[in-house]
Design a protein around this motif. Structure first.
Motif, PDB file in Angstrom:
ATOM      1  N   LEU A 157      39.992  29.725  12.086  1.00  0.00           N
ATOM      2  CA  LEU A 157      41.079  30.709  12.031  1.00  0.00           C
ATOM      3  C   LEU A 157      41.610  31.048  13.419  1.00  0.00           C
ATOM      4  N   LYS A 158      40.806  30.727  14.437  1.00  0.00           N
ATOM      5  CA  LYS A 158      41.239  30.864  15.830  1.00  0.00           C
ATOM      6  C   LYS A 158      40.841  29.588  16.550  1.00  0.00           C
ATOM      7  N   TYR A 159      41.842  28.845  16.994  1.00  0.00           N
ATOM      8  CA  TYR A 159      41.515  27.557  17.602  1.00  0.00           C
ATOM      9  C   TYR A 159      42.426  27.254  18.795  1.00  0.00           C
ATOM     10  N   LEU A 160      41.907  26.388  19.641  1.00  0.00           N
ATOM     11  CA  LEU A 160      42.645  25.978  20.836  1.00  0.00           C
ATOM     12  C   LEU A 160      43.719  24.972  20.443  1.00  0.00           C
ATOM     13  N   ILE A 161      44.912  25.154  20.991  1.00  0.00           N
ATOM     14  CA  ILE A 161      46.009  24.228  20.714  1.00  0.00           C
ATOM     15  C   ILE A 161      46.738  23.920  22.031  1.00  0.00           C
ATOM     16  N   VAL A 162      46.985  22.643  22.247  1.00  0.00           N
ATOM     17  CA  VAL A 162      47.663  22.205  23.477  1.00  0.00           C
ATOM     18  C   VAL A 162      49.051  21.708  23.098  1.00  0.00           C
ATOM     19  N   SER A 163      50.045  22.187  23.819  1.00  0.00           N
ATOM     20  CA  SER A 163      51.429  21.903  23.455  1.00  0.00           C
ATOM     21  C   SER A 163      52.242  21.447  24.659  1.00  0.00           C
ATOM     22  N   THR A 164      53.203  20.586  24.383  1.00  0.00           N
ATOM     23  CA  THR A 164      54.140  20.134  25.409  1.00  0.00           C
ATOM     24  C   THR A 164      55.515  20.694  25.081  1.00  0.00           C
ATOM     25  N   VAL A 165      56.127  21.315  26.055  1.00  0.00           N
ATOM     26  CA  VAL A 165      57.466  21.881  25.884  1.00  0.00           C
ATOM     27  C   VAL A 165      58.376  21.201  26.902  1.00  0.00           C
ATOM     28  N   GLU A 166      59.460  20.611  26.418  1.00  0.00           N
ATOM     29  CA  GLU A 166      60.364  19.870  27.291  1.00  0.00           C
ATOM     30  C   GLU A 166      61.741  20.516  27.320  1.00  0.00           C
ATOM     31  N   LYS A 167      62.408  20.361  28.461  1.00  0.00           N
ATOM     32  CA  LYS A 167      63.744  20.954  28.610  1.00  0.00           C
ATOM     33  C   LYS A 167      64.811  19.929  28.254  1.00  0.00           C
ATOM     34  N   TYR A 168      65.477  20.170  27.143  1.00  0.00           N
ATOM     35  CA  TYR A 168      66.584  19.331  26.698  1.00  0.00           C
ATOM     36  C   TYR A 168      67.892  19.952  27.198  1.00  0.00           C
ATOM     37  N   PRO A 169      68.999  19.225  27.107  1.00  0.00           N
ATOM     38  CA  PRO A 169      70.291  19.823  27.492  1.00  0.00           C
ATOM     39  C   PRO A 169      70.591  21.110  26.721  1.00  0.00           C
ATOM     40  N   GLU A 170      70.084  21.197  25.471  1.00  0.00           N
ATOM     41  CA  GLU A 170      70.335  22.385  24.641  1.00  0.00           C
ATOM     42  C   GLU A 170      69.345  23.504  24.917  1.00  0.00           C
ATOM     43  N   GLY A 171      68.285  23.204  25.642  1.00  0.00           N
ATOM     44  CA  GLY A 171      67.274  24.222  25.921  1.00  0.00           C
ATOM     45  C   GLY A 171      65.867  23.656  25.768  1.00  0.00           C
ATOM     46  N   TRP A 172      64.870  24.514  25.904  1.00  0.00           N
ATOM     47  CA  TRP A 172      63.478  24.093  25.819  1.00  0.00           C
ATOM     48  C   TRP A 172      63.081  23.828  24.373  1.00  0.00           C
ATOM     49  N   ARG A 173      62.337  22.729  24.165  1.00  0.00           N
ATOM     50  CA  ARG A 173      61.881  22.336  22.829  1.00  0.00           C
ATOM     51  C   ARG A 173      60.392  21.968  22.873  1.00  0.00           C
ATOM     52  N   VAL A 174      59.651  22.419  21.862  1.00  0.00           N
ATOM     53  CA  VAL A 174      58.260  21.998  21.709  1.00  0.00           C
ATOM     54  C   VAL A 174      58.290  20.588  21.135  1.00  0.00           C
ATOM     55  N   THR A 175      57.676  19.633  21.835  1.00  0.00           N
ATOM     56  CA  THR A 175      57.692  18.247  21.359  1.00  0.00           C
ATOM     57  C   THR A 175      56.329  17.794  20.844  1.00  0.00           C
ATOM     58  N   ARG A 176      55.270  18.427  21.324  1.00  0.00           N
ATOM     59  CA  ARG A 176      53.924  18.133  20.804  1.00  0.00           C
ATOM     60  C   ARG A 176      53.162  19.442  20.673  1.00  0.00           C
ATOM     61  N   ASP A 177      52.448  19.586  19.535  1.00  0.00           N
ATOM     62  CA  ASP A 177      51.678  20.799  19.263  1.00  0.00           C
ATOM     63  C   ASP A 177      50.381  20.344  18.605  1.00  0.00           C
ATOM     64  N   GLU A 178      49.331  20.181  19.396  1.00  0.00           N
ATOM     65  CA  GLU A 178      48.142  19.476  18.940  1.00  0.00           C
ATOM     66  C   GLU A 178      46.884  20.368  18.935  1.00  0.00           C
ATOM     67  N   PRO A 179      46.403  20.745  17.731  1.00  0.00           N
ATOM     68  CA  PRO A 179      45.143  21.490  17.623  1.00  0.00           C
ATOM     69  C   PRO A 179      43.998  20.651  18.202  1.00  0.00           C
ATOM     70  N   GLN A 180      43.086  21.325  18.899  1.00  0.00           N
ATOM     71  CA  GLN A 180      41.994  20.617  19.560  1.00  0.00           C
ATOM     72  C   GLN A 180      40.687  20.645  18.773  1.00  0.00           C
ATOM     73  N   GLY A 181      40.690  21.316  17.611  1.00  0.00           N
ATOM     74  CA  GLY A 181      39.484  21.366  16.801  1.00  0.00           C
ATOM     75  C   GLY A 181      38.383  22.205  17.404  1.00  0.00           C
ATOM     76  N   LYS A 182      38.744  23.096  18.316  1.00  0.00           N
ATOM     77  CA  LYS A 182      37.761  23.971  18.984  1.00  0.00           C
ATOM     78  C   LYS A 182      38.129  25.421  18.747  1.00  0.00           C
ATOM     79  N   SER A 183      37.141  26.232  18.470  1.00  0.00           N
ATOM     80  CA  SER A 183      37.392  27.659  18.285  1.00  0.00           C
ATOM     81  C   SER A 183      37.643  28.310  19.642  1.00  0.00           C
ATOM     82  N   CYS A 184      38.300  29.456  19.620  1.00  0.00           N
ATOM     83  CA  CYS A 184      38.582  30.165  20.877  1.00  0.00           C
ATOM     84  C   CYS A 184      38.510  31.678  20.646  1.00  0.00           C
TER      85      CYS A 184
END
Length: 201
Positions: free
Chosen positions: A174-201
């Motif tokens: 119910l509480k887990y670590l997630i690593v995400s990549t956010v990239e700047k497109y011409p229209e603005g910032w977009r989340v392109t990867r959102d990957e749970p790490q399978g670890k509690s936090c």
């Protein structure tokens, strides 16, 4: 005759006193008006100076600006995710304004599976311990990598019709670590990867 002269002299003195008082009052009002006018002029002079002063972001470190903007975009992304999963039609969310590439496709596919199974997910997701682990503003596509603790304990899967909770595994995180990549497109910032790490936090 002497009495008339005295009365005339007294009248003249009185008139002079009244005139002097009137002039003094007018002078005081004029000074007050002048002072007020000068105050307004000073305020008018100061306003453009404030408006024209450089904004703090103009001289801000591009990396720091990127970190703040990417983190804000990630928060907005999860607000749209809540809308996407809570709406069986999926039409009330505008996730494409905050996500792209794999993150957008995966979210839309996962929400569709839940909806096709007759379920929706309601409630709130909490993002905690947000940390920027990487920030690149010099490449072709500026990007920021975020590490967050995602709390979904108040994000509940329920039957879309009855709104009764759906049975889910008791051992799910119910509480887990997630690593995400956010990239700047011409229209603005977009989340392109959102990957749970399978670890509690």
């Amino acid at each position: 005759m002497t009495g008339q002269v005295a009365r005339a002299a007294h009248s003249a003195v009185r008139d002079r006193n009244v005139s002097a008082a009137t002039l003094a009052l007018c002078a005081a009002l004029a000074l007050s008006a002048c002072s007020s006018s000068e105050g307004n002029d000073e305020a008018a002079d100061k306003s453009p100076t404030v408006a024209q002063s450089p904004t703090p972001t103009a001289s801000a470190d591009p990396r720091e600006t990127a970190k703040k903007e990417a983190t804000a975009a990630y928060g907005a992304y999860w607000q749209e995710m809540e809308k996407l999963y809570a709406d069986p039609t999926g039409k009330s969310a505008q996730l494409d304004q905050y996500a792209a590439s794999a993150a957008l496709k995966n979210a839309q596919a996962d929400a569709k599976r839940a909806h096709d199974g007759g379920n929706i997910i309601i409630g709130n997701v909490t993002i905690a311990n947000s940390t920027v682990t990487k920030a690149d503003t010099t490449g072709r596509i500026p990007n920021v990598t975020l590490s967050n603790c995602l709390d979904i304990s108040k994000w509940e899967t329920v039957d879309a019709t009855t709104k009764k909770p759906t049975d889910l595994p008791d051992n799910r995180l119910l509480k887990y670590l997630i690593v995400s990549t956010v990239e700047k497109y011409p229209e603005g910032w977009r989340v392109t990867r959102d990957e749970p790490q399978g670890k509690s936090c």
